[in-house]
Design an enzyme around this catalytic site. Structure first.
Site, PDB file in Angstrom:
ATOM      1  N   ARG A  93       0.688  -1.247  -0.171  1.00  0.00           N
ATOM      2  CA  ARG A  93       0.073   0.041   0.028  1.00  0.00           C
ATOM      3  C   ARG A  93       0.952   1.271   0.072  1.00  0.00           C
ATOM      4  NH1 ARG A  93      -4.442  -2.099   4.724  1.00  0.00           N
ATOM      5  NH2 ARG A  93      -5.169  -3.844   3.478  1.00  0.00           N
ATOM      6  N   CYS A 112      -0.726  15.781 -14.412  1.00  0.00           N
ATOM      7  CA  CYS A 112      -0.426  14.705 -15.402  1.00  0.00           C
ATOM      8  C   CYS A 112       0.178  13.484 -14.881  1.00  0.00           C
ATOM      9  CB  CYS A 112       0.717  15.558 -16.370  1.00  0.00           C
ATOM     10  SG  CYS A 112       0.153  16.859 -17.394  1.00  0.00           S
ATOM     11  N   ARG A 132      -1.208  10.275 -16.674  1.00  0.00           N
ATOM     12  CA  ARG A 132      -2.387  10.394 -17.662  1.00  0.00           C
ATOM     13  C   ARG A 132      -2.248  10.660 -18.777  1.00  0.00           C
ATOM     14  NH1 ARG A 132      -4.471  14.974 -18.797  1.00  0.00           N
ATOM     15  NH2 ARG A 132      -4.024  16.842 -17.522  1.00  0.00           N
ATOM     16  N   SER A 133      -1.055  11.721 -18.800  1.00  0.00           N
ATOM     17  CA  SER A 133      -0.769  12.576 -20.069  1.00  0.00           C
ATOM     18  C   SER A 133       0.693  13.046 -19.807  1.00  0.00           C
ATOM     19  CB  SER A 133      -1.735  13.668 -20.214  1.00  0.00           C
ATOM     20  OG  SER A 133      -1.466  14.333 -21.119  1.00  0.00           O
ATOM     21  N   HIS A 173       1.868  11.924 -26.160  1.00  0.00           N
ATOM     22  CA  HIS A 173       1.512  12.475 -27.392  1.00  0.00           C
ATOM     23  C   HIS A 173       2.694  13.565 -27.674  1.00  0.00           C
ATOM     24  CE1 HIS A 173      -0.312  14.516 -23.913  1.00  0.00           C
ATOM     25  NE2 HIS A 173      -0.003  15.864 -24.725  1.00  0.00           N
ATOM     26  N   VAL A 174       2.530  14.057 -29.006  1.00  0.00           N
ATOM     27  CA  VAL A 174       3.419  15.029 -29.669  1.00  0.00           C
ATOM     28  C   VAL A 174       2.488  16.148 -30.415  1.00  0.00           C
ATOM     29  CG1 VAL A 174       4.912  15.708 -31.466  1.00  0.00           C
ATOM     30  CG2 VAL A 174       5.240  13.375 -30.310  1.00  0.00           C
ATOM     31  N   TYR A 175       2.582  17.381 -29.854  1.00  0.00           N
ATOM     32  CA  TYR A 175       1.856  18.477 -30.480  1.00  0.00           C
ATOM     33  C   TYR A 175       2.512  18.830 -31.840  1.00  0.00           C
ATOM     34  CZ  TYR A 175      -0.102  19.164 -25.928  1.00  0.00           C
ATOM     35  OH  TYR A 175      -0.954  18.946 -24.722  1.00  0.00           O
TER      36      TYR A 175
END
EC number: 2.1.1.45
Length: 230
Positions: A93, A112, A132-133, A173-175
């Protein structure tokens, strides 16, 4: 990562001191006050700064909430984690959580990197991080490096050897605005990873300062500028 080397980019210069200062702001100060970060000459959160000078109930605010019971009193997530790693190492835990559904709307930016899970096995401290991102140009290099530094810090103050390091990304991701410079970066020469020195005299997590960290032989490519997506 097996932690045989520190995970830091060499194809461009990473502002590694800024990454550690942000880590200290969140995990050590447990602050959501952007002014605290500005005092360290760091301005990466300025554009999310609200009228009260904070980023709302995000990041350090969640770690600083005294919501865990320990020896008859309430303590925050960081203090609870440090105590449990030392005193109950076999627990499954050892988790910290920044994703609080009750307070997401009160955050200037939802986290994030939102969760850590720690494992102690055969005297080694392992860490699994969940994001998450992550944007690959800016956020990922910062986060992967700084949470590895956190693992090394906590291993040192709890007396464990360094174990494995896992960094999970839900949405990587890539912008579009980053593509051209990322193509340049991908063509660059990679260098051997530097050595991260952490002051071995520090035995209390809250005693670390930025002066307790050095990157030795950090060879890297030229700086590449990427616009921060807001």
């Amino acid at each position: 990562f097996d932690n045989s080397e520190v995970p830091i980019l060499t194809t461009k210069k990473l502002a590694w001191k800024t990454a550690i200062k942000e880590l200290l702001w969140i995990w050590q100060l447990k602050s959501n006050d952007v002014n605290d970060l500005n005092k360290m000459s760091v301005h990466i959160w300025d554009q999310w700064k609200q009228e009260d000078g904070t980023i709302g109930h995000a990041y350090g605010f969640q770690l600083g909430k005294k919501n865990r019971s320990l020896n008859g009193e309430k303590v925050d997530q960081v203090d609870y984690l440090l105590h449990q790693l030392k005193n109950n190492p076999s627990s499954r835990r050892h988790i910290t959580m920044l994703w609080n559904p009750d307070e997401l709307d009160a955050m200037a930016l939802t986290p994030c990197v939102y969760e850590t899970q720690w494992y102690v096995k055969h005297g080694k401290l392992h860490l699994e991080v969940r994001a998450r991102s992550n944007d690959m140009a800016l956020g990922n290099p910062f986060n992967v490096f700084q949470y590895n530094v956190l693992q090394r810090m906590i291993a040192q103050v709890t007396g464990y050897e360094l174990g494995e390091y896992i960094f999970n990304i839900g949405d990587c991701h890539v912008y579009t605005r980053h593509i051209d410079n990322l193509k340049i970066q991908m063509e660059r020469e990679q260098f051997e990873a530097p050595e991260l020195w952490i002051n071995p005299e520090v035995k209390d997590f809250y005693d670390f300062t930025i002066d307790d960290f050095k990157l030795i032989n950090y060879k890297h490519g030229d700086k590449l500028l990427f616009e921060v997506p807001v």
